[in-house]
Design a protein around this motif. Structure first.
Motif, PDB file in Angstrom:
ATOM      1  N   GLU A   1       1.674   4.972   1.186  1.00  0.00           N
ATOM      2  CA  GLU A   1       1.457   5.838   2.335  1.00  0.00           C
ATOM      3  C   GLU A   1       1.019   7.216   1.872  1.00  0.00           C
ATOM      4  O   GLU A   1       1.481   7.719   0.836  1.00  0.00           O
ATOM      5  CB  GLU A   1       2.744   5.966   3.149  1.00  0.00           C
TER       6      GLU A   1
ATOM      7  N   ASN B   1      -2.459   3.702   2.563  1.00  0.00           N
ATOM      8  CA  ASN B   1      -2.346   3.564   4.014  1.00  0.00           C
ATOM      9  C   ASN B   1      -2.218   4.962   4.591  1.00  0.00           C
ATOM     10  O   ASN B   1      -1.215   5.654   4.364  1.00  0.00           O
ATOM     11  CB  ASN B   1      -1.116   2.723   4.369  1.00  0.00           C
TER      12      ASN B   1
ATOM     13  N   LYS C   1       0.816  -1.206   0.000  1.00  0.00           N
ATOM     14  CA  LYS C   1       0.000   0.000   0.000  1.00  0.00           C
ATOM     15  C   LYS C   1       0.858   1.268   0.000  1.00  0.00           C
ATOM     16  O   LYS C   1       1.973   1.282   0.521  1.00  0.00           O
ATOM     17  CB  LYS C   1      -0.934   0.002   1.205  1.00  0.00           C
TER      18      LYS C   1
END
Length: 425
Positions: free
Chosen positions: A4, A61, A2
């Motif tokens: 950030e 994320n 994922k």
């Protein structure tokens, strides 16, 4: 894995990404690359994910202390880019506005010591601090209208000392204000009073002294020349641009504004990045600009503000695959408009441009005119998180509501720098 992010903008009704080849020309100017029910994620001011919200949520994320913005099904665009302004000056020239209403033309006002020369006198007397103060006030206004990148020209000093002063003001504004600024040297804006009947001496001063010292101090990316009747003729313009090109400046030119003068042809010949105004451009000028990929900077606000009707032939240029931009040309004499959305409206009404075309002209194409197309102008992964959230239901309302500021939030480099009823500066 994922991605950030520290900023998530979700629940976007229409996301105008403006993704695609650059600059956009012809029919491609109407392709806004729209994503509905969209989201944008960014980290440290750089976009890391763009797409449908359901997909983006799965890809990212959210970091601790990240910010989430609900767009409430509204329209989101890239930050607007104003690629032609003269916003560092002192004083104002409202008297000339009324003189034009009474029938005086620009050249008569200039010959009478008004116009550019009256602003030159005020700028020479102004302190560095006052020019900064005035510039910040204008930039704050522009930011509230959704502008996140702006070009500023010098040209109200017309001496080595005062042109440097203006360019250093522009540099300081870029350091202090959220708006990103691109600087252009326009020492060839007019002939100063002290060089009356000594025009060639002033041209030589620009070539031999001004251009080298500005380049040495790294104060300007572009060199521009006001080519036309009563200012710099074609031969003088070519000499100045040629000298600038040899020193490494990128080139711009005020062309075919007060009448036809082969300015567009010269822009093509010199390999200029852009030519501006172009109200009297010829068919040959259009053909040459197309062949040499010169961008057209159209400034309908000036024509409107001066009470004229000779708008540049925008549709003809689009049909000939010339990439168009729109800009305010904000200055103290011939256009006091700071809002690019007003310029969009004027372009729709008087130049018959489509809503899609005027949005393209004030985002990705304007970025190309400043050689910033890899950083700003569209909402794509890897570009700066420069974003405007508009309080409208669909993008066609942006030019439609003339004079109404529809900007709800402005984000620059991933930070909210303006929001309605809660100023961020």
């Amino acid at each position: 894995m994922k991605k950030e992010c520290d900023l998530l903008i979700r629940n976007i009704g229409q996301l105008l990404t403006l993704a695609g080849d650059t600059p956009k020309r012809g029919e491609e100017m109407s392709n806004l690359a729209i994503i509905e029910n969209a989201a944008i994620a960014s980290k440290n001011g750089e976009i890391v994910a763009v797409g449908r919200e359901d997909k983006i949520i799965e890809e990212i994320n959210l970091l601790k202390d990240s910010k989430e913005i609900d767009a409430n099904h509204k329209v989101v665009t890239p930050g607007l880019i104003d690629c032609h302004t003269h916003l560092v000056f002192s004083g104002s020239r409202e008297d000339e506005f009324y003189l034009r209403i009474e029938g005086k033309n620009y050249l008569n006002i200039l010959k009478g010591g008004g116009g550019i020369l009256s602003t030159v006198d005020k700028v020479r007397k102004a302190s560095f601090e006052n020019l900064i103060k005035n510039g910040i006030k204008v930039l704050n206004n522009m930011l509230s209208f959704g502008t996140t990148t702006v070009e500023i020209k010098s040209g109200y000093g017309l001496s080595i000392k005062d042109e440097i002063k203006i360019l250093e003001v522009i540099k300081k504004l870029n350091e202090e204000h959220p708006i990103e600024i691109v600087s252009t040297f326009l020492g060839a804006h007019a002939f100063p009073e002290e060089y009356k009947n000594k025009e060639e001496d002033y041209v030589n001063l620009i070539i031999e002294e001004m251009l080298p010292v500005v380049k040495e101090k790294n104060l300007a990316k572009f060199c521009d020349v006001f080519c036309g009747e009563g200012v710099f003729n074609l031969e003088q313009t070519e000499r100045i641009l040629d000298a600038a090109k040899k020193l490494g400046y990128k080139l711009k030119i005020h062309a075919d504004q007060l009448g036809y003068n082969s300015g567009a042809e010269l822009a093509a010949k010199m390999g200029a990045t852009s030519a501006s105004h172009l109200e009297y451009i010829s068919d040959e000028g259009i053909n040459m600009m197309k062949q040499k990929n010169v961008i057209a900077e159209l400034l309908p606000g000036s024509v409107f503000f001066m009470g004229k009707t000779n708008y540049a032939p925008a549709k003809k240029m689009i049909n000939n695959y010339i990439p168009l931009t729109l800009a305010t040309n904000y200055n103290p004499g011939t256009c006091a408009i700071k809002s690019l959305s007003i310029i969009m409206t004027l372009a729709c009404i008087y130049m018959r441009m489509r809503a899609e075309e005027v949005i393209t002209a004030t985002t990705i194409n304007a970025a190309c005119a400043l050689d910033l197309q890899y950083d700003v102008g569209s909402i794509e992964v890897g570009k700066k998180s420069d974003i405007v959230i508009w309080d409208v239901n669909n993008y066609k309302q942006i030019p439609y509501f003339l004079g109404l500021n529809l900007v709800e939030k402005v984000i620059k480099n991933g930070t909210i720098v303006f929001q309605k009823n809660k100023r961020g500066f």
